[in-house]
Design a protein around this motif. Structure first.
Motif, PDB file in Angstrom:
ATOM      1  N   PRO A 317       0.121  -3.640 -31.440  1.00 45.94           N
ATOM      2  CA  PRO A 317       1.520  -3.208 -31.550  1.00 45.94           C
ATOM      3  C   PRO A 317       1.696  -2.266 -32.753  1.00 45.94           C
ATOM      4  CG  PRO A 317       1.297  -5.599 -31.887  1.00 45.94           C
ATOM      5  CD  PRO A 317      -0.064  -5.060 -31.677  1.00 45.94           C
ATOM      6  N   THR A 318       2.784  -1.534 -32.755  1.00 42.94           N
ATOM      7  CA  THR A 318       3.069  -0.652 -33.889  1.00 42.94           C
ATOM      8  C   THR A 318       3.280  -1.511 -35.129  1.00 42.94           C
ATOM      9  OG1 THR A 318       4.200   0.770 -32.348  1.00 42.94           O
ATOM     10  CG2 THR A 318       4.539   1.222 -34.673  1.00 42.94           C
ATOM     11  N   ARG A 319       2.495  -1.253 -36.144  1.00 38.43           N
ATOM     12  CA  ARG A 319       2.544  -2.067 -37.339  1.00 38.43           C
ATOM     13  C   ARG A 319       3.627  -1.543 -38.271  1.00 38.43           C
ATOM     14  NH1 ARG A 319      -2.589  -2.016 -41.409  1.00 38.43           N
ATOM     15  NH2 ARG A 319      -2.051  -3.792 -42.735  1.00 38.43           N
ATOM     16  N   PHE A 320       4.349  -2.442 -38.906  1.00 38.28           N
ATOM     17  CA  PHE A 320       5.368  -2.005 -39.860  1.00 38.28           C
ATOM     18  C   PHE A 320       4.679  -1.379 -41.063  1.00 38.28           C
ATOM     19  CE2 PHE A 320       8.189  -2.275 -43.407  1.00 38.28           C
ATOM     20  CZ  PHE A 320       9.466  -2.133 -42.891  1.00 38.28           C
ATOM     21  N   GLY A 321       5.122  -0.185 -41.395  1.00 37.35           N
ATOM     22  CA  GLY A 321       4.620   0.450 -42.609  1.00 37.35           C
ATOM     23  C   GLY A 321       3.173   0.851 -42.558  1.00 37.35           C
TER      24      GLY A 321
ATOM     25  N   PRO B 253       4.832   0.858 -47.087  1.00 38.98           N
ATOM     26  CA  PRO B 253       3.494   0.697 -46.506  1.00 38.98           C
ATOM     27  C   PRO B 253       2.970  -0.727 -46.670  1.00 38.98           C
ATOM     28  CG  PRO B 253       3.596   2.619 -47.934  1.00 38.98           C
ATOM     29  CD  PRO B 253       4.876   1.872 -48.126  1.00 38.98           C
ATOM     30  N   SER B 254       2.107  -1.123 -45.736  1.00 38.19           N
ATOM     31  CA  SER B 254       1.514  -2.448 -45.770  1.00 38.19           C
ATOM     32  C   SER B 254       0.863  -2.701 -47.125  1.00 38.19           C
ATOM     33  CB  SER B 254       0.464  -2.534 -44.665  1.00 38.19           C
ATOM     34  OG  SER B 254      -0.286  -3.700 -44.810  1.00 38.19           O
ATOM     35  N   VAL B 375       5.312 -11.315 -29.978  1.00 33.42           N
ATOM     36  CA  VAL B 375       4.898  -9.973 -30.396  1.00 33.42           C
ATOM     37  C   VAL B 375       6.128  -9.078 -30.509  1.00 33.42           C
ATOM     38  CG1 VAL B 375       3.484  -7.973 -29.808  1.00 33.42           C
ATOM     39  CG2 VAL B 375       2.660 -10.264 -29.276  1.00 33.42           C
ATOM     40  N   MET B 380       7.084  -7.346 -38.367  1.00 33.79           N
ATOM     41  CA  MET B 380       6.018  -6.651 -39.070  1.00 33.79           C
ATOM     42  C   MET B 380       5.031  -6.008 -38.101  1.00 33.79           C
ATOM     43  SD  MET B 380       7.048  -6.897 -42.062  1.00 33.79           S
ATOM     44  CE  MET B 380       5.714  -6.096 -42.942  1.00 33.79           C
ATOM     45  N   GLY B 381       5.250  -6.182 -36.810  1.00 32.68           N
ATOM     46  CA  GLY B 381       4.361  -5.558 -35.838  1.00 32.68           C
ATOM     47  C   GLY B 381       2.987  -6.195 -35.789  1.00 32.68           C
ATOM     48  N   GLU B 383       0.606  -9.774 -34.323  1.00 31.86           N
ATOM     49  CA  GLU B 383       0.524 -10.523 -33.064  1.00 31.86           C
ATOM     50  C   GLU B 383       0.405 -12.028 -33.308  1.00 31.86           C
ATOM     51  OE1 GLU B 383      -2.385  -7.548 -30.775  1.00 31.86           O
ATOM     52  OE2 GLU B 383      -2.600  -7.754 -32.936  1.00 31.86           O
ATOM     53  N   TYR B 385       0.741 -14.766 -31.499  1.00 37.22           N
ATOM     54  CA  TYR B 385      -0.028 -15.587 -30.555  1.00 37.22           C
ATOM     55  C   TYR B 385      -1.515 -15.511 -30.860  1.00 37.22           C
ATOM     56  CZ  TYR B 385      -2.072 -11.638 -28.097  1.00 37.22           C
ATOM     57  OH  TYR B 385      -2.817 -10.537 -27.808  1.00 37.22           O
ATOM     58  N   ASN B 401      -8.448  -8.513 -39.933  1.00 30.78           N
ATOM     59  CA  ASN B 401      -8.378  -7.232 -39.208  1.00 30.78           C
ATOM     60  C   ASN B 401      -7.102  -7.100 -38.396  1.00 30.78           C
ATOM     61  OD1 ASN B 401     -10.860  -6.538 -40.170  1.00 30.78           O
ATOM     62  ND2 ASN B 401     -11.977  -7.270 -38.358  1.00 30.78           N
ATOM     63  N   ARG B 402      -6.587  -8.235 -37.947  1.00 26.91           N
ATOM     64  CA  ARG B 402      -5.335  -8.208 -37.183  1.00 26.91           C
ATOM     65  C   ARG B 402      -4.125  -8.349 -38.103  1.00 26.91           C
ATOM     66  NH1 ARG B 402      -5.064  -6.537 -31.730  1.00 26.91           N
ATOM     67  NH2 ARG B 402      -7.165  -6.690 -30.943  1.00 26.91           N
ATOM     68  N   ASN B 403      -4.305  -8.027 -39.385  1.00 23.44           N
ATOM     69  CA  ASN B 403      -3.212  -7.888 -40.355  1.00 23.44           C
ATOM     70  C   ASN B 403      -2.431  -9.170 -40.633  1.00 23.44           C
ATOM     71  OD1 ASN B 403      -3.896  -5.133 -40.231  1.00 23.44           O
ATOM     72  ND2 ASN B 403      -2.486  -4.836 -38.523  1.00 23.44           N
ATOM     73  N   ASP B 406       0.066  -9.225 -43.497  1.00 22.98           N
ATOM     74  CA  ASP B 406       1.369  -8.553 -43.414  1.00 22.98           C
ATOM     75  C   ASP B 406       2.518  -9.514 -43.129  1.00 22.98           C
ATOM     76  OD1 ASP B 406       0.350  -6.086 -43.926  1.00 22.98           O
ATOM     77  OD2 ASP B 406       0.534  -5.298 -41.891  1.00 22.98           O
ATOM     78  N   ARG B 428       0.358 -19.267 -41.437  1.00 24.85           N
ATOM     79  CA  ARG B 428       0.304 -19.607 -42.875  1.00 24.85           C
ATOM     80  C   ARG B 428      -1.104 -20.052 -43.257  1.00 24.85           C
ATOM     81  NH1 ARG B 428       5.447 -22.404 -42.477  1.00 24.85           N
ATOM     82  NH2 ARG B 428       7.056 -21.065 -43.351  1.00 24.85           N
TER      83      ARG B 428
END
Lengths: 324, 443
Positions: A317-321, B253-254, B375, B380-381, B383, B385, B401-403, B406, B428
């Motif tokens: 998905p489009t990531r924030f920031g 930015p992240s 999603v 924050m975009g 995922e 799930y 890698n899947r952030n 964030d 968490r």
């Protein structure tokens, strides 16, 4: 003092539930059920009832005695499978084939993967394509739609395909085909649930309103079908029929609104859903125009079901920031 | 079209039961338990010992370390002991216990209600005063405010964004303070602007507080550079990054701070505390707290001295209802469930929410049906799930890698999940573990 519950946030939850979603889909299928009963008579209701009952019973049996878990029939997903399976077969299909289709849909399509949420392929389409390949004659014997006796015997897409194969041009065939309005309303031959575009659209709008589906997949499927067929039509209108005919005929509407949007087997991100939907539309148009079958959306959806894990892996998905 | 952030978001039922309750001062309790850690960062070091006499507003805890804040006494009386008790985090923390004796304030504090409009302090004096007064972000994150006023080298602040969103359901403390202390807040915002060195401030308010928006719009005319922006009601609009995206249209930015896009964000109640600190010489030792819940007989907004046991707040609101299942410090989306009612209120206590048994029970978890609602809800975009399954399988590299880092823990994913999956709980876990891995990699 009595003990307080201590748990992490969030402490409230929305009123969504699996049951609510599933029965929302069931509710949205009522207009299409009414339309099929109107056009095909009591035979349609009978097939639907047998299909739903078989799916629910098979799910219960598999769940209890094969997977040895709790029966999950109350979640409503088997009811949907039953309804949609019925909508994907002709009204003249022998009852024993309906039951067999339900067995394959639930048994092979769903339970071998572990049940709800685990299956890779849309169970309904697994059942339908199994029947179509194994029993092609029964699956393509179309009984008369009470509104259009003239077209019993072949679906509009079938008439078109046969005609083009025998060397006729689109303009020669058009008088033998229902008008776009007929297709929209349901005056054509086909599977139980696919004939009335308007009934399916009402159901789709209901699901949109209830936020069960979003517009992305149906619009991507129908939009890409329309654009690709539109290009072909502009190239040679004698060889390729107008794009509206394609999105209104056959299983396009049923596929775009109900089969491609199956939550379990479609991508998770919006971008992924657009890619998935567009690919289904493109494959469908290719099969319809260049393939051996007059219809193609079931195959297109199954093919793309197989690609969904890849899409989920690569299309984030489009990531924030930041970048995806 | 009202402004809002672009990615994700949900709309929980608002339940602002205390919306029209004017702020009333809660009676001072007989004993207060003033925590030395009422902020993010290192706890303050106690400056008093058993037997000392303290006055209201006297500094009793000194900030220790860079990210830390001073603590002042909220009452006058005798220090009974320095002890450790559970706070809302569920851990034992140092508290200074004071037996209350009268209500004697430090003489330097201006207790009159006169509005002091003229800002006489210089930028540096303002920063020093805010640090001195122990002001922290009152929205709940309790980040020391003085640190925000000094951007790291290489960054310049361009705009001050005031968070007057109050997007947590149930909470109304900020709403009420805006209605009752509007002028003071305007001056406080002007002070913050001067302290940061910017000429522009935007106050973002959710559109469910129309009276506050109208009130502020009228007031703002008399103040240079303050703009009011009504925002669409959408959770988590009060998230720092979401608020910046909504008000100035820039995405932080992240991994970066708001200053990376030239913004400094402060809560509206913080602006009021700044006014009191700078214009009235009053340190931060009391705040407005919403006490609410569906079974609560008198939902209210109370002005509470720091260190008051939350039992006292609940008594003021009509007592603990029979059907109580859970008591939360903060709002229902991001607040913390407390272990007992002896826990003292602190600078970050924005609300006490009393939930019924039926509301607080978690429902049975179903299989993920891959509906992708989590999603779509994630602001924050990321995922949810997927991050949950990765955490279940201890796949930390993929989580990173899947952030997973964030995640702002807003809870939109768990809220929206039709299968009642505890998505945020697992995220968490992932965040904690991945955070440790990242830190050990750096060292």
């Amino acid at each position: 003092m009595k003990l307080l519950t201590v748990s992490p946030s969030p402490h409230i939850k929305g009123d969504e539930s699996v049951k609510k979603i599933m029965y929302g889909v069931v509710l949205s299928l009522i207009p299409a059920l009414i339309a099929s009963t109107f056009f095909f008579g009591w035979q349609a209701l009978m097939i639907t009832a047998v299909s739903v009952a078989s799916c629910v019973i098979f799910e219960h049996l598999f769940q209890r005695y094969l997977l040895k878990g709790e029966s999950t029939i109350q979640d409503g997903s088997a009811v949907i499978t039953g309804l949609l399976l019925a909508f994907n077969v002709p009204s003249s299909l022998p009852i024993w084939l309906v039951i067999l289709g339900a067995l394959i849909a639930i048994g092979v399509g769903k339970m071998t993967f572990g049940g709800l949420g685990q299956n890779l392929f849309n169970p309904v389409l697994v059942g339908r394509v199994f029947l179509l390949i194994s029993f092609p004659v029964q699956m393509t014997s179309w009984s008369a739609n009470s509104a259009v006796d003239a077209f019993s015997g072949a679906t509009p897409l079938g008439v078109l395909k046969e005609g083009l194969k025998s060397g006729q041009s689109v303009s020669q065939l058009l008088p033998n085909l229902p008008t776009n309005f007929d297709l929209f309303y349901g005056s054509m031959t086909g599977s139980l649930g696919e004939i009335s575009a308007v009934a399916l659209l009402i159901g789709g709008l209901f699901m949109l309103y209830k936020k069960i589906i979003t517009w992305h997949i149906p619009v991507a499927v129908l939009g890409s079908m329309f654009i690709l067929q539109g290009i072909l039509y502009l190239v040679d209108p004698e060889l390729y029929i107008n794009p509206l005919f394609h999105i209104l005929s056959g299983g396009a509407m049923l596929g775009a609104i109900y089969m491609a949007t199956d939550m379990v087997t479609s991508p998770m991100s919006v971008k992924g859903q657009l890619i998935y939907g567009a690919a289904i539309g493109i494959i469908t148009i290719c099969i319809r125009n260049f393939g051996a079958y007059p219809e193609g959306i079931s195959f297109a959806i199954l093919i793309m079901n197989a690609v969904v894990p890849l899409i989920n892996n690569y299309v984030k998905p489009t990531r924030f920031g930041g970048q995806a | 079209m009202l402004k809002t952030f672009k990615i994700g978001g949900i709309h929980p039922a608002e339940n602002k039961l205390s919306a029209n309750a004017s702020i009333q001062a809660l009676a001072i309790p007989k004993t207060v338990y003033i925590p030395m850690a009422q902020h993010i960062g290192a706890p303050a070091t106690p400056l008093v010992k058993k037997g000392d006499m303290v006055k209201v507003g006297q500094m009793i805890g000194k900030a220790s370390g860079f990210v830390s804040a001073n603590i002042h006494s909220s009452v006058s009386g005798k220090v009974k002991k320095i002890d450790q008790i559970l706070d809302s985090s569920g851990y034992k923390k140092d508290v200074v216990v004071v037996d209350v004796d009268g209500d004697e304030w430090e003489e330097t504090i201006d207790r009159s209600s006169d509005l002091v409009k003229e800002i006489t302090m210089t930028q540096d004096e303002i920063k020093a005063r805010i640090a001195e007064a122990g002001i922290v972000g009152l929205g709940g994150a309790t980040f020391p405010t003085h640190i925000k006023l000094s951007p790291p080298p290489g960054n310049t602040a361009e705009v001050l964004v005031i968070n007057a969103v109050e997007c947590e359901p149930y909470l109304t403390a900020d709403h009420q303070i805006m209605l009752e202390k509007g002028e003071e807040i305007m001056v406080g915002v002007s002070i913050l602007m001067k302290g940061i060195g910017v000429s522009k401030a935007i106050i973002g308010i959710e559109n469910n507080k129309k009276d506050a928006i109208d009130h502020f719009k009228k007031l703002a005319k008399a103040y240079e550079g303050i703009e009011i922006t009504p925002l669409k009601v959408q959770y988590p609009q009060g998230g720092e990054k979401q608020l910046i995206a909504a008000t100035i249209g820039k995405e932080v930015p992240s991994g970066a701070l708001p200053i990376a896009v030239g913004a400094v964000v402060n809560n509206v109640a913080t602006a009021y505390a700044v006014y009191e600190a700078v214009q009235k010489n009053k340190p931060l030792f009391e705040r407005v707290v919403t006490v609410t819940g569906k079974s609560v007989s008198k939902p209210c907004n109370l002005l509470v001295r720091g260190g008051t046991p939350i039992q006292d707040l609940i008594d003021e609101a009509g007592g603990l209802p029979e059907d109580t299942g859970k008591v939360i410090s903060g709002g229902p989306m991001m607040g913390k469930a407390v272990v007992n009612l002896e826990i003292p209120s602190a600078k970050g206590t924005s609300g006490i929410l009393i939930m019924q048994d039926t509301e607080s029970a978690r429902e049975k978890m179903d299989a993920c049906i891959r509906c992708s609602k989590c999603v779509k809800a994630c602001p924050m975009g990321i995922e949810p799930y997927l991050l949950m399954s990765l955490a279940e399988k201890s796949m930390w590299e993929q989580s990173e890698n899947r952030n997973v880092m964030d995640c702002i823990e807003c809870g939109s994913c768990s809220f929206t999940c039709p299968s009642n999956r505890p998505l945020l709980d697992y995220i968490r876990l992932g965040k904690g573990t991945v955070g440790q891995i990242i830190r050990s990699r750096r060292s």
